[in-house]
Design a protein around this motif. Structure first.
Motif, PDB file in Angstrom:
ATOM      1  N   TYR A  36       0.848  -1.176   0.000  1.00  0.00           N
ATOM      2  CA  TYR A  36       0.000   0.000   0.000  1.00  0.00           C
ATOM      3  C   TYR A  36       0.896   1.242   0.000  1.00  0.00           C
ATOM      4  CZ  TYR A  36      -4.243  -2.622   1.213  1.00  0.00           C
ATOM      5  OH  TYR A  36      -5.326  -3.478   1.206  1.00  0.00           O
ATOM      6  N   GLN A  38       0.818   5.527   0.940  1.00  0.00           N
ATOM      7  CA  GLN A  38       0.095   6.604   1.626  1.00  0.00           C
ATOM      8  C   GLN A  38       0.768   7.928   1.308  1.00  0.00           C
ATOM      9  OE1 GLN A  38       0.218   6.641   5.970  1.00  0.00           O
ATOM     10  NE2 GLN A  38      -1.886   7.405   6.045  1.00  0.00           N
ATOM     11  N   GLY A  41      -1.333  13.113   4.448  1.00  0.00           N
ATOM     12  CA  GLY A  41      -2.683  13.507   4.825  1.00  0.00           C
ATOM     13  C   GLY A  41      -3.791  12.665   4.232  1.00  0.00           C
ATOM     14  N   GLU A  42      -3.433  11.559   3.609  1.00  0.00           N
ATOM     15  CA  GLU A  42      -4.447  10.723   2.967  1.00  0.00           C
ATOM     16  C   GLU A  42      -4.477   9.323   3.566  1.00  0.00           C
ATOM     17  OE1 GLU A  42      -3.910  12.862  -1.421  1.00  0.00           O
ATOM     18  OE2 GLU A  42      -3.992  10.676  -1.259  1.00  0.00           O
ATOM     19  N   GLY A  43      -5.481   8.561   3.147  1.00  0.00           N
ATOM     20  CA  GLY A  43      -5.541   7.161   3.536  1.00  0.00           C
ATOM     21  C   GLY A  43      -4.599   6.322   2.690  1.00  0.00           C
ATOM     22  N   LEU A  44      -4.670   5.012   2.887  1.00  0.00           N
ATOM     23  CA  LEU A  44      -3.808   4.105   2.137  1.00  0.00           C
ATOM     24  C   LEU A  44      -4.477   3.704   0.824  1.00  0.00           C
ATOM     25  CD1 LEU A  44      -2.712   3.851   5.089  1.00  0.00           C
ATOM     26  CD2 LEU A  44      -2.119   1.498   4.500  1.00  0.00           C
ATOM     27  N   LEU A  46      -4.168   0.846  -2.336  1.00  0.00           N
ATOM     28  CA  LEU A  46      -3.542  -0.403  -2.755  1.00  0.00           C
ATOM     29  C   LEU A  46      -2.645  -0.134  -3.955  1.00  0.00           C
ATOM     30  CD1 LEU A  46      -3.362  -3.515  -2.526  1.00  0.00           C
ATOM     31  CD2 LEU A  46      -5.251  -3.602  -4.170  1.00  0.00           C
TER      32      LEU A  46
END
Lengths: 112, 113
Positions: A36, A38, A41-44, A46
């Motif tokens: 993953y 990242q 400031g963001e999510g993960l 895929l």
């Protein structure tokens, strides 16, 4: 117990350099393996996955091969760009249940 | 577009106050998860749910509670019992099957006033 070991960061590279981020895992059975990414400031998101031994996952120039004999899933890219600067997480899912086991993440910084 | 929506993006809590973080997904996934991320560390699992009306504790459930009344929703409450709640909270969902990846929301950053 189940665990993932990633190389510590930060990893700092010049643009167009070759990237390797090492990842090894300890798990029972035959887990599915994931990388993953990242961004700040963001999510993960895929990046790629492999579900059985000798599978190669690939996406956006990144590759990783499921090596059962060495329990490894190293991430590689032939020529990194500044936009690849992010934190990369290795993870696996298996041994029963839906839970993911994550590594601690490797920060990549790419400079001009 | 299908995805996972977390709200709010930033949240502030006063001492002794409970706060609830929202997570909604329209991917028709059965399983949902909550993770906590601290600086320089990996993700730690707080709670997960594999089906509606059922959930299990993860590795760091103390001071947190969840509910799963609808397939689409998995709210997380950070209670006053959680003594160090400042962190980045990530919600994820997945289909069943070990080859299925988890899909993540953009996270909620919780801070203490």
């Amino acid at each position: 117990g189940n665990s993932v070991t990633q190389m510590e960061g930060p990893v700092t590279l010049s643009e167009e350099a070759f990237l390797t981020i090492n990842c090894t895992y300890t798990a029972t059975g035959y887990p599915s393996l994931f990388w993953y990414v990242q961004y700040p400031g963001e999510g993960l998101q895929l990046l790629l996955k492999a579900t059985k031994a000798d599978d190669k996952g690939s996406n956006k120039g990144f590759e990783a091969t499921y090596r059962k004999e060495t329990t490894s899933f190293h991430l590689e890219k032939g020529s990194v760009q500044v936009s690849d600067s992010a934190v990369y997480f290795c993870a696996f899912r298996g041994g029963g249940g839906n839970k993911l086991t994550f590594g601690t993440g490797t920060q990549l910084k790419v400079e001009l | 577009d299908g995805g996972i929506t977390q709200s709010p993006k930033y949240l502030f809590r006063k001492e002794g106050q409970n706060v609830t973080l929202s997570c909604e997904q329209n991917l028709n996934h059965d399983a949902m998860y909550w993770y906590r991320q601290d600086p320089g560390q990996g993700l730690r699992l707080i709670y997960y749910s594999q089906i509606v009306n059922d959930f299990q504790k993860g590795d760091i459930a103390e001071g947190y509670s969840v509910s799963r009344e609808k397939k689409e929703s998995f709210p997380l409450t950070v209670t006053s019992a959680q003594k160090n709640p400042t962190a980045f909270y990530l919600c994820a969902s997945s289909g069943t099957g070990e080859w299925q990846p988890q899909h993540f929301g953009d996270g909620t950053r919780l801070s203490i006033l």
